[in-house]
Enzyme design. Sequence first.
Site, PDB file in Angstrom:
ATOM      1  N   THR A 186       0.850  -1.196   0.000  1.00  0.00           N
ATOM      2  CA  THR A 186       0.000   0.000   0.000  1.00  0.00           C
ATOM      3  C   THR A 186       0.882   1.241   0.000  1.00  0.00           C
ATOM      4  O   THR A 186       1.798   1.349   0.818  1.00  0.00           O
ATOM      5  CB  THR A 186      -0.918  -0.036   1.240  1.00  0.00           C
ATOM      6  OG1 THR A 186      -1.858  -1.085   1.050  1.00  0.00           O
ATOM      7  CG2 THR A 186      -1.649   1.273   1.456  1.00  0.00           C
ATOM      8  N   GLN A 234      -4.273  -6.724  -6.116  1.00  0.00           N
ATOM      9  CA  GLN A 234      -4.703  -7.305  -4.850  1.00  0.00           C
ATOM     10  C   GLN A 234      -6.042  -6.678  -4.447  1.00  0.00           C
ATOM     11  O   GLN A 234      -6.124  -5.464  -4.228  1.00  0.00           O
ATOM     12  CB  GLN A 234      -3.685  -7.068  -3.729  1.00  0.00           C
ATOM     13  CG  GLN A 234      -4.082  -7.889  -2.495  1.00  0.00           C
ATOM     14  CD  GLN A 234      -3.275  -7.594  -1.259  1.00  0.00           C
ATOM     15  OE1 GLN A 234      -3.087  -6.436  -0.900  1.00  0.00           O
ATOM     16  NE2 GLN A 234      -2.800  -8.634  -0.588  1.00  0.00           N
ATOM     17  N   HIS A 259      -7.328 -10.730  -1.043  1.00  0.00           N
ATOM     18  CA  HIS A 259      -6.616 -10.441   0.206  1.00  0.00           C
ATOM     19  C   HIS A 259      -7.459 -10.878   1.396  1.00  0.00           C
ATOM     20  O   HIS A 259      -8.407 -10.205   1.786  1.00  0.00           O
ATOM     21  CB  HIS A 259      -6.367  -8.930   0.276  1.00  0.00           C
ATOM     22  CG  HIS A 259      -5.411  -8.505   1.369  1.00  0.00           C
ATOM     23  ND1 HIS A 259      -4.797  -9.382   2.222  1.00  0.00           N
ATOM     24  CD2 HIS A 259      -4.969  -7.276   1.718  1.00  0.00           C
ATOM     25  CE1 HIS A 259      -4.017  -8.696   3.057  1.00  0.00           C
ATOM     26  NE2 HIS A 259      -4.105  -7.415   2.770  1.00  0.00           N
ATOM     27  N   ASN A 316      -4.015 -10.167   7.118  1.00  0.00           N
ATOM     28  CA  ASN A 316      -3.672  -8.892   7.782  1.00  0.00           C
ATOM     29  C   ASN A 316      -4.834  -8.127   8.412  1.00  0.00           C
ATOM     30  O   ASN A 316      -4.796  -6.907   8.547  1.00  0.00           O
ATOM     31  CB  ASN A 316      -2.915  -7.974   6.811  1.00  0.00           C
ATOM     32  CG  ASN A 316      -1.613  -8.606   6.340  1.00  0.00           C
ATOM     33  OD1 ASN A 316      -1.227  -9.654   6.848  1.00  0.00           O
ATOM     34  ND2 ASN A 316      -0.943  -7.975   5.392  1.00  0.00           N
ATOM     35  N   TYR A 320      -8.006  -7.538   7.439  1.00  0.00           N
ATOM     36  CA  TYR A 320      -9.036  -6.822   6.655  1.00  0.00           C
ATOM     37  C   TYR A 320     -10.297  -7.698   6.550  1.00  0.00           C
ATOM     38  O   TYR A 320     -10.359  -8.757   7.185  1.00  0.00           O
ATOM     39  CB  TYR A 320      -8.455  -6.384   5.302  1.00  0.00           C
ATOM     40  CG  TYR A 320      -7.270  -5.462   5.537  1.00  0.00           C
ATOM     41  CD1 TYR A 320      -7.476  -4.164   6.024  1.00  0.00           C
ATOM     42  CD2 TYR A 320      -5.962  -5.904   5.402  1.00  0.00           C
ATOM     43  CE1 TYR A 320      -6.406  -3.334   6.334  1.00  0.00           C
ATOM     44  CE2 TYR A 320      -4.879  -5.079   5.711  1.00  0.00           C
ATOM     45  CZ  TYR A 320      -5.104  -3.794   6.178  1.00  0.00           C
ATOM     46  OH  TYR A 320      -4.048  -2.985   6.503  1.00  0.00           O
ATOM     47  N   ARG A 372      -4.331 -14.633  -0.618  1.00  0.00           N
ATOM     48  CA  ARG A 372      -3.362 -14.398   0.454  1.00  0.00           C
ATOM     49  C   ARG A 372      -4.010 -14.605   1.818  1.00  0.00           C
ATOM     50  O   ARG A 372      -5.070 -14.044   2.099  1.00  0.00           O
ATOM     51  CB  ARG A 372      -2.778 -12.980   0.380  1.00  0.00           C
ATOM     52  CG  ARG A 372      -1.532 -12.842   1.270  1.00  0.00           C
ATOM     53  CD  ARG A 372      -0.812 -11.518   1.145  1.00  0.00           C
ATOM     54  NE  ARG A 372       0.633 -11.700   1.405  1.00  0.00           N
ATOM     55  CZ  ARG A 372       1.464 -10.733   1.764  1.00  0.00           C
ATOM     56  NH1 ARG A 372       1.029  -9.488   1.869  1.00  0.00           N
ATOM     57  NH2 ARG A 372       2.738 -10.986   1.981  1.00  0.00           N
ATOM     58  N   ASN A 395      -3.880  -5.368  13.154  1.00  0.00           N
ATOM     59  CA  ASN A 395      -5.204  -4.743  13.008  1.00  0.00           C
ATOM     60  C   ASN A 395      -6.243  -5.349  13.948  1.00  0.00           C
ATOM     61  O   ASN A 395      -7.413  -5.481  13.611  1.00  0.00           O
ATOM     62  CB  ASN A 395      -5.706  -4.871  11.550  1.00  0.00           C
ATOM     63  CG  ASN A 395      -5.063  -3.849  10.632  1.00  0.00           C
ATOM     64  OD1 ASN A 395      -4.781  -2.722  11.037  1.00  0.00           O
ATOM     65  ND2 ASN A 395      -4.841  -4.225   9.383  1.00  0.00           N
ATOM     66  N   GLY A 431       8.788  -7.626  -0.202  1.00  0.00           N
ATOM     67  CA  GLY A 431       8.170  -6.309  -0.100  1.00  0.00           C
ATOM     68  C   GLY A 431       9.151  -5.157  -0.160  1.00  0.00           C
ATOM     69  O   GLY A 431       9.470  -4.633  -1.232  1.00  0.00           O
ATOM     70  N   ARG A 432       9.665  -4.752   1.020  1.00  0.00           N
ATOM     71  CA  ARG A 432      10.462  -3.523   1.091  1.00  0.00           C
ATOM     72  C   ARG A 432      11.668  -3.472   0.169  1.00  0.00           C
ATOM     73  O   ARG A 432      11.956  -2.397  -0.382  1.00  0.00           O
ATOM     74  CB  ARG A 432      10.820  -3.247   2.561  1.00  0.00           C
ATOM     75  CG  ARG A 432       9.584  -2.820   3.365  1.00  0.00           C
ATOM     76  CD  ARG A 432       9.772  -3.007   4.852  1.00  0.00           C
ATOM     77  NE  ARG A 432       9.797  -4.421   5.221  1.00  0.00           N
ATOM     78  CZ  ARG A 432       9.895  -4.873   6.464  1.00  0.00           C
ATOM     79  NH1 ARG A 432       9.970  -4.015   7.465  1.00  0.00           N
ATOM     80  NH2 ARG A 432       9.902  -6.169   6.721  1.00  0.00           N
TER      81      ARG A 432
HETATM   82  C1  LIG Z   1       4.580  -0.025   2.999  1.00  0.00           C
HETATM   83  C2  LIG Z   1       3.929  -1.367   3.125  1.00  0.00           C
HETATM   84  C3  LIG Z   1       2.665  -1.566   2.631  1.00  0.00           C
HETATM   85  C4  LIG Z   1       2.061  -2.839   2.677  1.00  0.00           C
HETATM   86  N1  LIG Z   1       0.843  -3.023   2.092  1.00  0.00           N
HETATM   87  C5  LIG Z   1       0.313  -4.266   1.991  1.00  0.00           C
HETATM   88  C6  LIG Z   1      -0.894  -4.484   1.257  1.00  0.00           C
HETATM   89  O1  LIG Z   1      -1.489  -3.577   0.660  1.00  0.00           O
HETATM   90  N2  LIG Z   1      -1.360  -5.751   1.208  1.00  0.00           N
HETATM   91  C7  LIG Z   1      -0.722  -6.820   1.833  1.00  0.00           C
HETATM   92  O2  LIG Z   1      -1.193  -7.955   1.737  1.00  0.00           O
HETATM   93  N3  LIG Z   1       0.425  -6.620   2.522  1.00  0.00           N
HETATM   94  C8  LIG Z   1       0.967  -5.391   2.597  1.00  0.00           C
HETATM   95  N4  LIG Z   1       2.172  -5.211   3.246  1.00  0.00           N
HETATM   96  C9  LIG Z   1       2.922  -6.398   3.728  1.00  0.00           C
HETATM   97  C10 LIG Z   1       3.945  -6.848   2.673  1.00  0.00           C
HETATM   98  O3  LIG Z   1       3.283  -7.448   1.580  1.00  0.00           O
HETATM   99  C11 LIG Z   1       5.001  -7.836   3.243  1.00  0.00           C
HETATM  100  O4  LIG Z   1       4.336  -8.953   3.771  1.00  0.00           O
HETATM  101  C12 LIG Z   1       5.865  -7.164   4.331  1.00  0.00           C
HETATM  102  O5  LIG Z   1       6.403  -5.952   3.827  1.00  0.00           O
HETATM  103  C13 LIG Z   1       7.030  -8.040   4.836  1.00  0.00           C
HETATM  104  O6  LIG Z   1       7.886  -8.417   3.764  1.00  0.00           O
HETATM  105  P1  LIG Z   1       9.314  -7.679   3.465  1.00  0.00           P
HETATM  106  O7  LIG Z   1      10.223  -7.952   4.639  1.00  0.00           O
HETATM  107  O8  LIG Z   1       9.799  -8.378   2.215  1.00  0.00           O
HETATM  108  O9  LIG Z   1       9.037  -6.231   3.283  1.00  0.00           O
HETATM  109  C14 LIG Z   1       2.755  -3.931   3.269  1.00  0.00           C
HETATM  110  C15 LIG Z   1       4.022  -3.702   3.811  1.00  0.00           C
HETATM  111  C16 LIG Z   1       4.619  -2.458   3.750  1.00  0.00           C
HETATM  112  C17 LIG Z   1       6.018  -2.279   4.282  1.00  0.00           C
END
Ligand SMILES: Cc1cc2nc3c(=O)[nH]c(=O)nc-3n(C[C@H](O)[C@H](O)[C@H](O)COP(=O)(O)O)c2cc1C
Length: 362
Positions: A25, A98, A173, A176, A178, A225, A233, A318-319
Site C-alpha cells: 500500500t 490485490q 486479500h 492482515n 481486513y 493471500r 489490526n 516487499g520492502r
Molecule cells: C509499505 C507497506 C505496505 C504494505 N501493504 C500491503 C498491502 O497492501 N497488502 C498486503 O497484503 N500486505 C501489505 N504489506 C505487507 C507486505 O506485503 C510484506 O508482507 C511485508 O512488507 C514483509 O515483507 P518484506 O520484509 O519483504 O518487506 C505492506 C508492507 C509495507 C512495508
Amino acid sequence: MSRAFESLTVGRWQLPQRFVMAPLTRNRAGAGHAPTTLNAEYYAQRAGAGLIVTEGTAPSQVGQGYLDVPGLYTDEQVAGWRLVADAVHARDGVVVAQLMHAGRIAHADNKDGVETVSASAVQAPGEMVTADGNKPHDVPRAPSTDEVAGLVADFVTAARNAVAAGLDGVEVHAANGYLLHQFLDPTINLRDDVYGGTPENRARFVVEVVTAVAEAIGADRVGLRLSPGHQFNGVGEELGSTDLTATYRAVVDGVAPLGLAYLSLLASPLEPLETLVRDLRERFDGIVLINDGFGDVTSLGSVEELLETGLADAVVVGRPFLANPDLDERWRQGAELNEPDQATFYGGGAEGYTDYPTLEAS
Ligand SMILES: Cc1cc2nc3c(=O)[nH]c(=O)nc-3n(C[C@H](O)[C@H](O)[C@H](O)COP(=O)(O)O)c2cc1C
C-alpha cells in the site's frame, strides 16, 4: 546457481525467478481513487519482479479504508489501471491487482462518508489517518446473511474490472486483519448465522469469494493471500490453537479443488507456524508463495533459506522491491541495495516512490 533464479510456472504465467513483488500500500492514487501515470511509472520500473502483486485495492467504495487507496469499481479507476497494465506489459512484466476490502479498518472520512462493515459490530482498536488527522476506526455494521452475497458480488465485479483494464489477474486479500480475515477470526466474527461460529462457517465467506472470482475470470489467474494467526489490526487468532488449524484447513480445503494460480501465505512469525504452513501446502497441492513478515526485511539470503525449507515454491518480497526498482538485477549481480525510507512509505508524490535509483543510474 541459487534456486532463487530458477524459473517457475504460476497459473498462466512463466516467471523468470522464484521471488515476486509483494502487495505494498502506497496511498498515492489520484482523484476518484484512480491510478495515475505516476503509479504506472512506479509499477513499470519494477516489471523485472516477474510477478507484481499491486497494493491493496478496494473492490467497492464501502471497502475503502485508508486515504488515497485505489479502487476497481468505477470506469475512471479501470482507465487508471489500464495505464498500469500497459506500462508493465511494455516491459514484459505480469501484474495482478490485490483486492482488499478493508472492512472495519476504515474511516468514513476516507470514502465520502459511506458506511463501514465487518463480520460483526466490533470496533478495531487504534486509529486511522484521515485528512483531518487521526481518528478512531469506525464502529462497523454487520451485514445480514442475505447481504453477504452482495459483498461477494463486489469482489466479482472488481475482478472483472481488473481483467477489463488489462491486468493479468487478481489476488484476493484474506490476510492482515481486513474484511475477509475479520470473518475468519473468532474474536471479530461473533455471528450466529452460516458465516459464524464453527471454523467451517467462518471460512465460508472467503471460500465463496474466491470461488466466485475464479469462476468469473478463470482460476489460473486468481491467487489468495492468508496470514494465519497474524495479530495485526486487532486480529485475536491464537497461534498454535486447534481453532486456528481448523479454520485455515477449512479455507484451503474449500479452495483447493478450484485450481488457483497460487496460495500466498504470510507466516509471521514463521517458527511457530511452520507445521501449519506445511499442512496447508500439502492440502492446497498447488503453487505456494511465502513471506515471513515484517520482523526482518527480506534478503536474498532469507529468500534462499525459505526456498530450502521446501515450504514454498517462491518468496514474496516487499520492502526491497519498494526501494530497488531493479532488485532482481541487483540480487543477480550481488550489488548493493538502496535502503527503504519508511518516512515516504505511505502517501506523497514521486519522492520515495519513483525516484529510487537503478544500479545503472547510481
Ligand atoms: C509499505 C507497506 C505496505 C504494505 N501493504 C500491503 C498491502 O497492501 N497488502 C498486503 O497484503 N500486505 C501489505 N504489506 C505487507 C507486505 O506485503 C510484506 O508482507 C511485508 O512488507 C514483509 O515483507 P518484506 O520484509 O519483504 O518487506 C505492506 C508492507 C509495507 C512495508
